[in-house]
Design a protein around this motif. Structure first.
Motif, short mmCIF file in Angstrom:
data_model
loop_
_atom_site.label_atom_id
_atom_site.label_comp_id
_atom_site.label_asym_id
_atom_site.label_seq_id
_atom_site.Cartn_x
_atom_site.Cartn_y
_atom_site.Cartn_z
N TYR A 164 51.16 52.56 71.30
CA TYR A 164 52.20 53.21 70.49
C TYR A 164 51.54 54.14 69.44
N GLN A 165 52.36 55.03 68.90
CA GLN A 165 51.84 55.97 67.88
C GLN A 165 52.89 56.19 66.79
N ILE A 166 52.40 56.43 65.57
CA ILE A 166 53.23 56.80 64.42
C ILE A 166 52.64 58.09 63.85
N VAL A 167 53.44 59.15 63.82
CA VAL A 167 52.98 60.48 63.37
C VAL A 167 53.89 60.92 62.23
N ARG A 168 53.27 61.46 61.18
CA ARG A 168 54.04 61.94 60.03
C ARG A 168 53.81 63.43 59.81
N LYS A 169 54.91 64.15 59.48
CA LYS A 169 54.87 65.56 59.09
C LYS A 169 55.80 65.73 57.90
N GLY A 170 55.25 65.69 56.71
CA GLY A 170 56.07 65.82 55.52
C GLY A 170 56.98 64.61 55.36
N ASP A 171 58.29 64.87 55.33
CA ASP A 171 59.27 63.80 55.18
C ASP A 171 59.71 63.21 56.52
N TYR A 172 59.14 63.71 57.60
CA TYR A 172 59.54 63.27 58.94
C TYR A 172 58.48 62.34 59.52
N VAL A 173 58.99 61.26 60.20
CA VAL A 173 58.10 60.26 60.80
C VAL A 173 58.55 60.03 62.24
N LEU A 174 57.56 60.02 63.16
CA LEU A 174 57.83 59.79 64.60
C LEU A 174 57.21 58.47 65.01
N PHE A 175 57.95 57.69 65.75
CA PHE A 175 57.44 56.48 66.42
C PHE A 175 57.79 56.59 67.88
N SER A 176 56.73 56.43 68.77
CA SER A 176 57.01 56.60 70.21
C SER A 176 56.11 55.69 71.03
N ILE A 177 56.65 55.30 72.21
CA ILE A 177 55.89 54.61 73.26
C ILE A 177 56.22 55.36 74.54
N SER A 178 55.17 55.93 75.20
CA SER A 178 55.40 56.76 76.37
C SER A 178 54.11 56.87 77.16
N ARG A 179 54.27 57.31 78.41
CA ARG A 179 53.10 57.56 79.24
C ARG A 179 52.42 58.86 78.84
N GLU A 180 53.10 59.77 78.13
CA GLU A 180 52.56 61.07 77.75
C GLU A 180 52.66 61.21 76.21
N GLN A 181 51.90 60.44 75.52
CA GLN A 181 51.98 60.41 74.06
C GLN A 181 51.56 61.75 73.42
N GLN A 182 50.58 62.42 73.99
CA GLN A 182 50.15 63.68 73.41
C GLN A 182 51.24 64.75 73.50
N GLN A 183 51.96 64.78 74.65
CA GLN A 183 53.03 65.75 74.81
C GLN A 183 54.19 65.45 73.85
N VAL A 184 54.43 64.16 73.64
CA VAL A 184 55.49 63.79 72.68
C VAL A 184 55.12 64.27 71.27
N ALA A 185 53.88 64.07 70.87
CA ALA A 185 53.44 64.48 69.53
C ALA A 185 53.52 66.00 69.37
N LYS A 186 53.14 66.77 70.40
CA LYS A 186 53.19 68.23 70.32
C LYS A 186 54.63 68.72 70.17
N ALA A 187 55.56 68.10 70.92
CA ALA A 187 56.96 68.50 70.80
C ALA A 187 57.48 68.21 69.38
N PHE A 188 57.05 67.10 68.80
CA PHE A 188 57.49 66.75 67.44
C PHE A 188 56.90 67.74 66.41
N GLU A 189 55.62 68.05 66.52
CA GLU A 189 54.96 68.92 65.53
C GLU A 189 55.39 70.39 65.67
N SER A 190 55.98 70.77 66.84
CA SER A 190 56.40 72.16 67.02
C SER A 190 57.50 72.57 66.07
N PHE A 191 58.20 71.61 65.46
CA PHE A 191 59.26 71.93 64.51
C PHE A 191 58.72 72.24 63.11
N PHE A 192 57.44 72.06 62.87
CA PHE A 192 56.89 72.20 61.51
C PHE A 192 55.75 73.21 61.40
N LYS A 193 55.72 74.16 62.33
CA LYS A 193 54.71 75.20 62.29
C LYS A 193 55.16 76.35 61.40
#
Length: 278
Positions: free
Chosen positions: A249-278
């Motif tokens: 599992y992974q926990i990723v933070r970007k400012g006030d936003y926090v992501l928690f995910s369990i998936s077979r493609e964790q890197q792709q999930v993190a990239k989709a989440f961080e794309s909103f804060f560029k």
């Protein structure tokens, strides 16, 4: 040697020389007196040729010869013209003293004119500085006409992740169920989206929350870790492949936003989440 004994011979020689000079001058005077009368009183002796006799007696007349030649020779005889052997002393000082030096010129008695008096300062003092402060206050800073972009909705972020990564069918967890499963009170969150499988045969999870304050992050992160531990323990003796996914599992933070995910493609999930804060 005594200086007086050295000067005696010199003084004696000087006295002898002066005596000889005086004697010569006396003889010259005696011979000059009778010689003038024959030359002026008997004009016949000069005009008549017979006056000159070739006889020795006439040519050797002592009176005629003495009137001309002897007078000159007597004054220039060696005895009369001999220079004194005594030289004047080098230490003799001149008898005539130099004239007195001119008196120094007196200093001018007229004093220089007085310095010009300093110009008087103006009696009028400068005008007083204005004491009144400006009454007009600067206007308030204009508020920006363009408002900042509205916060991103957590539901939009979750939808983008589902489109990017292939996952099983997920359903939303709402109400009191959130606190029972994820140990979080929705009132403590500004916004939240919780997604999990409909069937209890998969460990896939997507949770996106927006914090109300910076201090709330530790509370949220600890609650999500507790939920991950529950899933890991549940699948440790059930489905080995899902058990391995749960441990990743992974926990990723970007400012006030926090992501928690369990998936077979964790890197792709993190990239989709961080794309909103560029």
């Amino acid at each position: 040697m005594n200086p007086k004994s050295a000067l005696s011979p010199k003084l004696t020689a000087l006295a002898v020389s002066l005596a000889l000079f005086a004697t010569g001058c006396g003889q010259a005077a005696d011979n000059a007196a009778p010689s003038s009368s024959p030359s002026t009183g008997s004009p016949s002796s000069e005009s008549s040729p017979t006056g000159v006799s070739p006889s020795p007696a006439g040519s050797a007349s002592p009176a005629a010869s003495a009137s001309t030649v002897p007078s000159a020779s007597a004054g220039t005889s060696p005895e009369g013209t001999a220079k004194p052997s005594v030289k004047p002393s080098d230490s003799a000082t001149p008898s005539v003293k130099p004239t007195a030096q001119p008196a120094a010129t007196g200093k001018p008695t007229v004093k220089p004119t007085a310095k010009p008096a300093a110009t008087a300062k103006p009696a009028v003092s400068p005008t007083a500085k204005p004491t009144a402060k400006p009454t007009v206050k600067p206007s308030a800073k204009p508020s920006p006409s363009v408002k900042p972009a509205a916060p991103v909705k957590t539901a939009d972020i979750a939808a983008k992740i589902k489109e990017t990564v292939q996952m099983p069918t997920l359903m939303a967890v709402e109400g009191d169920r959130i606190q029972e499963v994820y140990y979080l009170d929705p009132a403590q969150l500004a916004d939240s989206t919780f997604l999990q499988p409909m069937m209890n045969v998969s460990t896939s999870k997507i949770v996106v929350v927006r914090l109300k304050a910076e201090k709330d992050y530790d509370t949220v992160a600890n609650a999500l870790k507790k939920r991950a531990d529950d899933v890991i323990r549940m699948f440790s003796t059930y489905l080995p492949d899902q058990y391995e996914l749960a441990k990743n599992y992974q926990i990723v933070r970007k400012g006030d936003y926090v992501l928690f995910s369990i998936s077979r493609e964790q890197q792709q999930v993190a990239k989709a989440f961080e794309s909103f804060f560029k």
